[in-house]
Each structure stands twice: as C-alpha cells, then as structure tokens.
Design an enzyme around this catalytic site. Structure first.
Site, PDB file in Angstrom:
ATOM      1  N   LYS A  69       0.850  -1.199   0.000  1.00 31.97           N
ATOM      2  CA  LYS A  69       0.000   0.000   0.000  1.00 31.97           C
ATOM      3  C   LYS A  69       0.890   1.255   0.000  1.00 31.97           C
ATOM      4  O   LYS A  69       2.094   1.171   0.264  1.00 31.97           O
ATOM      5  CB  LYS A  69      -0.932  -0.016   1.223  1.00 31.97           C
ATOM      6  CG  LYS A  69      -1.914  -1.204   1.215  1.00 31.97           C
ATOM      7  CD  LYS A  69      -3.105  -0.986   0.301  1.00 31.97           C
ATOM      8  CE  LYS A  69      -3.749  -2.270  -0.143  1.00 31.97           C
ATOM      9  NZ  LYS A  69      -4.743  -2.845   0.748  1.00 31.97           N
TER      10      LYS A  69
HETATM   11  C1  LIG Z   1      -5.896  -3.709   0.989  1.00 35.73           C
HETATM   12  C2  LIG Z   1      -7.336  -3.365   1.081  1.00 35.73           C
HETATM   13  C3  LIG Z   1      -8.123  -3.694   2.212  1.00 35.73           C
HETATM   14  C4  LIG Z   1      -7.667  -4.616   3.289  1.00 35.73           C
HETATM   15  O1  LIG Z   1      -6.509  -4.333   3.939  1.00 35.73           O
HETATM   16  P1  LIG Z   1      -5.691  -5.466   4.712  1.00 35.73           P
HETATM   17  O2  LIG Z   1      -4.714  -4.692   5.510  1.00 35.73           O
HETATM   18  O3  LIG Z   1      -5.065  -6.356   3.710  1.00 35.73           O
HETATM   19  O4  LIG Z   1      -6.660  -6.205   5.588  1.00 35.73           O
HETATM   20  C5  LIG Z   1      -9.411  -3.223   2.257  1.00 35.73           C
HETATM   21  N1  LIG Z   1      -9.942  -2.507   1.254  1.00 35.73           N
HETATM   22  C6  LIG Z   1      -9.251  -2.199   0.149  1.00 35.73           C
HETATM   23  C7  LIG Z   1      -9.892  -1.381  -0.909  1.00 35.73           C
HETATM   24  C8  LIG Z   1      -7.925  -2.626   0.018  1.00 35.73           C
HETATM   25  O5  LIG Z   1      -7.247  -2.322  -1.094  1.00 35.73           O
END
Ligand SMILES: *Cc1c(COP(=O)(O)O)cnc(C)c1O
Length: 376
Positions: A192
């Site tokens: 991310k």
């Molecule tokens: C990555 C993501 C999540 C979940 O995050 P995690 O930390 O992997 O649980 C939720 N919503 C969106 C749109 C994402 O891209």
C-alpha cells in the site's frame, strides 16, 4: 536490467535503511513489542498528517473496517451500500457481522460508487455507505455525504488505497481521504502507499465519543484492563510496524509525488491511443496512484497481459470478478447483468507497474512493449 516488478519495496528500503533499522533496533532493545511508545507516537503523527482528531491503529485494513462497523452499532439485518467493484475485504466484514451488503455499480471511468444511483438502494434498513477510494483517488464525497446526512446514514471511507489524497469540497474546504465520513479506515499492507513490513491498519475519526468506542472494541471491548464493556476483538498494530511506519510517513508526500511522475509519463505515452484508456483524474481530488489502471478497449486485455508477461513486464487485474458474482456472495441473490459497468470493467482493467522507485529505462521498456503489442 533487473527484473521489473509491480512494486519495488527493496529499493525503497535501501534508501531509508539506516533510519528503519535504527527504529527496529530500538523496539528490540526495549522489548516493548506490544503497545510500545512508537504506536502512540505514530498515531499522533498520522493524525497530524491527516488533520484528523483521532487515529486508532489496528492489525490490518480488514479489521479496521470491521471495528468501524461494530463501533457504529450496525446490527444484523442492517443494510450497507457498497460498490461491487472493490477488494473483497470491504464486503467481507459486512457479511461477517450479519449485515446485508447492498451492492451498487461504479462509474465507468473513475471506479467510484455511482452516487447518482444511491437513491435506488435506500430502504428503511439502510444504515451506512462504504465509499472505496479505489486506486488512489477520492470518491465523490460531497454527493455521498449530502445523501448520507439527508437520510441519517453513516459513512465509512475505505481509504486502504488512497492515504494522503486530498479532496476539495465546492466551498473550497480541503480534507484528506478518510477524514470526511464518520469513520475512515486504512491498511498498511506492504504494497500500500504507506506500507509496513507485515500487516497493519488504522481507523480515523473526528468524533471523540466514537474514537473511544473504536479504541475499546479494538482492545477486547475493555476501557479498563479486565473490565469488558462490549464484545470486542484483538486488533493491534505491532510496535515494530509502528516504528517502521513513523519513518515512512515522513516520506509519504514524496512517495505520492514519485507515483504521480510515473503516472504522468504513462499518460503522456498513451495520450490519444485508441485502445488504451488512461486514468481519468477528477477535479475535486488529487490522485496518489496506488494503482495506475488502464482500460483495454479492444477485448484483448488478457492477451496484452500474457504478451507483457512474456517480455518480463508484470501487470495485474484488480479485480477480475465483481463481488456480486463471487461464489461466496451468491446467498445475497445477485446475478450476472445486475451491475453492467463493474462487470465490463472486470474484463477491461489492467494495472501497470507503478511505485516510488521506477527507473526511467524500465518504464520506457514497459511503454514500448505495450505499444508494440498493439502495433503487431
Ligand atoms: C488492501 C485493502 C483492504 C484490506 O486491507 P488489509 O490490511 O489487507 O486487511 C481493504 N480494502 C481495500 C480497498 C484494500 O485495497
């Protein structure tokens, strides 16, 4: 030439290694692995960055969404409006809590829930809306918030892909993604925009009462140790991850700029190309380009992906199947054709490599091969 990757975390780490290693070593030296002072410090620094009153760190972005819905007192049977074109986590927690996901289609070029359609999905059971700022650009928050206020609905912004994006309201007020609704949630998954070295997440709110409740639920429903006021979960951000995130937060704006430079170069390269639709940028939001996602208009998306793979260029389809057509969600009674835009997008979208360490020659190679594919 080294292998081209979707995201180059190694080169990014190399540039900040000293600071990161120091931060990690400090945690190890003090052995404050759980709820160490770095967790608090990071929450404060992120609150300042986001100009939001409260940041509650937690274990991941999925938990953040779940805790948000628990704290808002959504009850089994309540309906939550959510785009069908998103990552599964957004919808998973709705279903897990016994709530009913009410899917809505997305806009064909900005991938956000189609706010014009909200009225069609409103029932006496609707309690909330979850806009997802997909790929790094804010949804139409002005329209969504107006609708939510009118109908007494809560808004949870899924900001997992858009941390740092700025949204400008028509009165000129500017706010960070995740700080406009009742609650915002984000993820620090390594890839991310603000990623740690494992799992991590956070919840944002400007509502002090809600912040206390979010904090309590994330910590086994206790406001005082061993006194449990509500049913909660165990969801913490590790101190080691907080130490890493403190370092990376300082670079976040620079990282967003680097991503924008890569995006600009792709935009320019594919300008006017008949088969490639580049990302549309809305005027109310900056874009932090978690993904650079194009639409391939000649039905050859999968062929292009395979061709690039052969040339050593990775690409990804986010996402191949809309959530209303996923096997796990068939119980909610949706069928093919219910959300035509999302269904079409699933056959057309392709995300190209984009990250903070993109080398000019690598991007040139990617662009050249994409162009070659169409010229052959
Ligand atoms: C990555 C993501 C999540 C979940 O995050 P995690 O930390 O992997 O649980 C939720 N919503 C969106 C749109 C994402 O891209």
């Amino acid at each position: 030439m080294s292998k081209i990757q979707m995201v180059d975390l190694r080169s990014q780490y190399d540039k900040i290694k000293e600071e990161i290693d120091l931060g990690i070593q400090e945690v190890i030296d003090t052995t404050a692995f759980i709820n160490g002072p770095q967790v608090r410090a990071f929450a404060q620094e992120l609150a300042e960055y986001n100009q939001v009153a409260h940041v509650i760190p937690c274990a991941n972005g999925t938990d953040a969404l779940q805790i948000a819905m628990m704290a808002l007192d959504f009850k089994p049977g309540d309906e939550v409006i959510v785009p069908t074109f998103t990552y599964v986590a957004t919808v998973e927690v709705i279903a897990l809590l016994g709530l009913k996901p009410v899917f809505i289609d997305v806009t064909p070029d900005t991938y956000e829930l189609e706010s014009e359609l909200l009225e069609n999905y409103l029932t006496s059971k609707t309690v909330g809306i979850v806009p997802v700022h997909l790929y790094g650009q804010c949804s139409n928050m002005e329209a969504i918030l107006k609708f939510a206020t009118k109908h007494g609905l809560k808004v949870i912004e899924d900001t997992a892909q858009a941390i740092g994006a700025d949204y400008t309201f028509s009165d000129g007020k500017v706010a960070k993604a995740g700080t406009m609704g009742n609650v915002g949630t984000t993820s620090f998954f390594p890839s991310k925009n603000l990623g740690c070295f494992g799992d991590g997440g956070a919840i944002f709110t400007n509502d002090s009462e809600l912040a206390a409740k979010l904090q309590m639920i994330a910590n086994h429903g206790q406001s005082k140790k061993y006194y449990h006021d509500s049913i909660g979960v165990n969801s913490r951000l590790d101190t080691l991850q907080a130490a890493i995130l403190r370092v990376k937060l300082k670079h976040l704006n620079k990282y967003s700029e680097a991503r924008n430079s890569v995006a600009d170069k792709y935009d320019e390269a594919f300008l006017g190309h008949k088969q490639i639709q580049t990302p549309i940028r809305v005027k109310n939001s900056t874009h932090v380009f978690h993904q650079y996602t194009v639409q391939i208009k000649n039905g050859k998306r999968d062929d292009l992906k395979a061709y690039l793979q052969e040339k050593g260029v990775p690409s990804m389809v986010y996402y191949p199947v809309p959530l209303h057509l996923q096997t796990a969600y068939q119980t909610f009674g949706y069928k093919k054709g219910d959300f035509p835009i999302a269904e079409d997008l699933c056959t057309q979208v392709l995300s190209l490599p984009i990250h903070t360490e993109m080398k000019i020659e690598d991007q040139d190679y990617i662009i050249e091969n994409i162009k070659n594919f169409f010229n052959e």
